[in-house]
Design an enzyme around this catalytic site. Structure first.
Site, PDB file in Angstrom:
ATOM      1  N   LYS A  39       1.823  14.859  -8.314  1.00  0.00           N
ATOM      2  CA  LYS A  39       0.713  15.289  -7.723  1.00  0.00           C
ATOM      3  C   LYS A  39       0.983  16.245  -6.677  1.00  0.00           C
ATOM      4  O   LYS A  39       0.100  16.493  -6.798  1.00  0.00           O
ATOM      5  CB  LYS A  39      -0.352  14.398  -6.362  1.00  0.00           C
ATOM      6  CG  LYS A  39      -1.101  12.896  -7.856  1.00  0.00           C
ATOM      7  CD  LYS A  39      -2.203  12.516  -6.647  1.00  0.00           C
ATOM      8  CE  LYS A  39      -1.826  11.614  -5.702  1.00  0.00           C
ATOM      9  NZ  LYS A  39      -0.846  10.261  -5.991  1.00  0.00           N
ATOM     10  N   ARG A  98      -9.276   7.319  -2.197  1.00  0.00           N
ATOM     11  CA  ARG A  98      -8.828   6.680  -3.021  1.00  0.00           C
ATOM     12  C   ARG A  98      -8.726   5.350  -3.468  1.00  0.00           C
ATOM     13  O   ARG A  98      -8.689   4.251  -3.272  1.00  0.00           O
ATOM     14  CB  ARG A  98      -7.321   6.465  -1.998  1.00  0.00           C
ATOM     15  CG  ARG A  98      -6.302   7.687  -2.344  1.00  0.00           C
ATOM     16  CD  ARG A  98      -5.016   6.974  -0.802  1.00  0.00           C
ATOM     17  NE  ARG A  98      -4.100   6.986  -1.349  1.00  0.00           N
ATOM     18  CZ  ARG A  98      -3.087   7.972  -1.760  1.00  0.00           C
ATOM     19  NH1 ARG A  98      -3.606   9.568  -0.680  1.00  0.00           N
ATOM     20  NH2 ARG A  98      -1.611   7.739  -1.389  1.00  0.00           N
ATOM     21  N   ARG A 154      12.732   9.776  -3.276  1.00  0.00           N
ATOM     22  CA  ARG A 154      12.472  11.245  -2.586  1.00  0.00           C
ATOM     23  C   ARG A 154      13.512  10.892  -1.282  1.00  0.00           C
ATOM     24  O   ARG A 154      13.994  10.234  -0.525  1.00  0.00           O
ATOM     25  CB  ARG A 154      11.670  11.079  -2.228  1.00  0.00           C
ATOM     26  CG  ARG A 154      10.336  11.376  -3.548  1.00  0.00           C
ATOM     27  CD  ARG A 154       9.143  11.798  -3.432  1.00  0.00           C
ATOM     28  NE  ARG A 154       8.352  10.887  -2.341  1.00  0.00           N
ATOM     29  CZ  ARG A 154       6.639  10.741  -2.290  1.00  0.00           C
ATOM     30  NH1 ARG A 154       6.168  11.452  -3.434  1.00  0.00           N
ATOM     31  NH2 ARG A 154       5.927   9.713  -1.990  1.00  0.00           N
ATOM     32  N   ARG A 189      10.872   9.197   3.518  1.00  0.00           N
ATOM     33  CA  ARG A 189      10.204   8.757   4.563  1.00  0.00           C
ATOM     34  C   ARG A 189       9.769   7.564   4.381  1.00  0.00           C
ATOM     35  O   ARG A 189      10.105   6.749   3.514  1.00  0.00           O
ATOM     36  CB  ARG A 189       8.587   8.735   3.275  1.00  0.00           C
ATOM     37  CG  ARG A 189       7.875  10.066   3.614  1.00  0.00           C
ATOM     38  CD  ARG A 189       7.103  11.089   2.666  1.00  0.00           C
ATOM     39  NE  ARG A 189       5.919   9.412   2.428  1.00  0.00           N
ATOM     40  CZ  ARG A 189       5.134  10.046   1.729  1.00  0.00           C
ATOM     41  NH1 ARG A 189       4.776  11.243   1.168  1.00  0.00           N
ATOM     42  NH2 ARG A 189       4.204   9.364   1.658  1.00  0.00           N
ATOM     43  N   ARG A 198       2.095   0.017  -2.025  1.00  0.00           N
ATOM     44  CA  ARG A 198       0.812   1.189  -2.541  1.00  0.00           C
ATOM     45  C   ARG A 198       1.453   0.752  -3.800  1.00  0.00           C
ATOM     46  O   ARG A 198      -0.327   1.176  -4.111  1.00  0.00           O
ATOM     47  CB  ARG A 198       2.624   2.476  -2.005  1.00  0.00           C
ATOM     48  CG  ARG A 198       2.856   2.501  -0.657  1.00  0.00           C
ATOM     49  CD  ARG A 198       3.404   3.715  -0.412  1.00  0.00           C
ATOM     50  NE  ARG A 198       3.338   5.464  -1.058  1.00  0.00           N
ATOM     51  CZ  ARG A 198       4.014   6.027  -1.135  1.00  0.00           C
ATOM     52  NH1 ARG A 198       5.481   5.731  -1.200  1.00  0.00           N
ATOM     53  NH2 ARG A 198       3.445   7.323  -1.375  1.00  0.00           N
TER      54      ARG A 198
HETATM   55  P1  AMP Z   1       0.492  10.464   0.090  1.00  0.00           P
HETATM   56  O1  AMP Z   1       1.206  11.178   1.141  1.00  0.00           O
HETATM   57  O2  AMP Z   1      -0.886  10.281  -0.464  1.00  0.00           O
HETATM   58  O3  AMP Z   1       1.277   9.554  -0.711  1.00  0.00           O
HETATM   59  O4  AMP Z   1      -0.448   9.949   1.164  1.00  0.00           O
HETATM   60  C1  AMP Z   1       0.229   8.865   2.520  1.00  0.00           C
HETATM   61  C2  AMP Z   1      -0.098   7.391   2.870  1.00  0.00           C
HETATM   62  O5  AMP Z   1      -0.718   8.070   3.940  1.00  0.00           O
HETATM   63  C3  AMP Z   1      -1.324   6.593   2.218  1.00  0.00           C
HETATM   64  O6  AMP Z   1      -0.065   5.672   1.048  1.00  0.00           O
HETATM   65  C4  AMP Z   1      -1.969   5.856   2.844  1.00  0.00           C
HETATM   66  O7  AMP Z   1      -1.508   5.275   3.870  1.00  0.00           O
HETATM   67  C5  AMP Z   1      -1.761   7.361   3.902  1.00  0.00           C
HETATM   68  N1  AMP Z   1      -3.429   8.108   3.058  1.00  0.00           N
HETATM   69  C6  AMP Z   1      -3.536   9.578   2.650  1.00  0.00           C
HETATM   70  N2  AMP Z   1      -4.318   9.682   1.735  1.00  0.00           N
HETATM   71  C7  AMP Z   1      -5.397   8.136   1.672  1.00  0.00           C
HETATM   72  C8  AMP Z   1      -6.644   8.254   1.468  1.00  0.00           C
HETATM   73  N3  AMP Z   1      -7.081   9.166   0.569  1.00  0.00           N
HETATM   74  N4  AMP Z   1      -7.562   7.238   2.050  1.00  0.00           N
HETATM   75  C9  AMP Z   1      -6.890   6.425   2.634  1.00  0.00           C
HETATM   76  N5  AMP Z   1      -5.130   6.152   3.468  1.00  0.00           N
HETATM   77  C10 AMP Z   1      -4.574   7.192   3.239  1.00  0.00           C
END
Ligand code: AMP
Length: 215
Positions: free
Chosen positions: A13, A88, A127, A160, A171
């Site tokens: 994404k 989400r 990654r 990360r 996740r």
């Molecule tokens: P991402 O970089 O989009 O994979 O997000 C990394 C982490 O940030 C996720 O695993 C969640 O812990 C938190 N996070 C990001 N976006 C959201 C969201 N819309 N709702 C809840 N937690 C989020």
């Protein structure tokens, strides 16, 4: 144009969002990036969110809803934006609808990037990123010239916390249980545009842009 980029962790994404930014000249709004920055800056919200993020749990809805509400009011978001990693959960999707309605706006499309789970685990576990200049790498598909060193600025690359195996598994479960049901939500509203997320970044981008041609 107001888009949601939807898909499991590791679907690409972020990469595709950046390309869409260039093509359409609208900003990417990544809640994950905003939360990671808040954590790095040591703000109270960032420190609180980090507890959830490190294990692969979702940050509470009120926190991310507030982040998006503020962000979409900024000047650069008035002509549209690409939401990456939001919504989400169902409450987040409902909050987004309410926010848009208050502003007299609506979403144009929800692009879903679909990738089988085995491929996702491989993508996520390889990654690496540069903590200094934010460049991204993949140990198998896009490795740095020298192991674990950023080609661009020479800093030591990091993984990360949530790209480690236990967090990845968590996740995936979280996506399956809490996020995947949103596909039906957007399908019912006629917004969902599913796309095959396998293949090269160019191939995936080509499919996404083709699916948006009528907008
Ligand atoms: P991402 O970089 O989009 O994979 O997000 C990394 C982490 O940030 C996720 O695993 C969640 O812990 C938190 N996070 C990001 N976006 C959201 C969201 N819309 N709702 C809840 N937690 C989020």
């Amino acid at each position: 144009m107001r888009l949601v980029l939807f898909g499991p962790p590791g679907a690409g994404k972020g990469t595709q969002a950046q390309r869409l930014v260039e093509k359409f000249g609208i900003p990417q709004i990544s809640t994950g990036e905003i939360l990671r920055k808040a954590k790095a800056d040591g703000t109270p919200m960032g420190t609180e969110a980090a507890r959830y993020m490190s294990t692969g749990d979702l940050v509470p809805d009120e926190v991310v809803v507030g982040i998006v509400e503020e962000r979409i009011q900024e000047d650069d978001a008035q002509k549209g934006y690409i939401l990456d990693g939001y919504p989400r959960t169902l409450p987040q999707a409902e909050a987004l609808d309410a926010m848009l309605e208050r502003r007299g706006e609506s979403l144009d499309a929800v692009v879903s990037i679909e990738v089988p789970t085995e491929a996702l685990v491989e993508r996520l576990s390889g990654r690496r990123s540069c903590p200094s200049c934010q460049a991204g790498y993949h140990m198998e598909f896009d490795p740095p010239e020298e192991a674990d060193i950023c080609d661009k600025c020479g800093a030591a690359l990091i993984q990360r916390e949530d790209d480690k195996p236990d967090a990845i598994r968590h996740r995936m479960t979280t996506f399956h249980d809490q996020t995947a049901p949103l596909m039906a939500y957007y399908q019912e509203r006629g917004l969902l545009r599913p796309g095959d997320g396998e293949g090269s970044m160019d191939e995936v981008f080509g499919r996404i842009t083709a699916s948006l041609e009528d907008l």
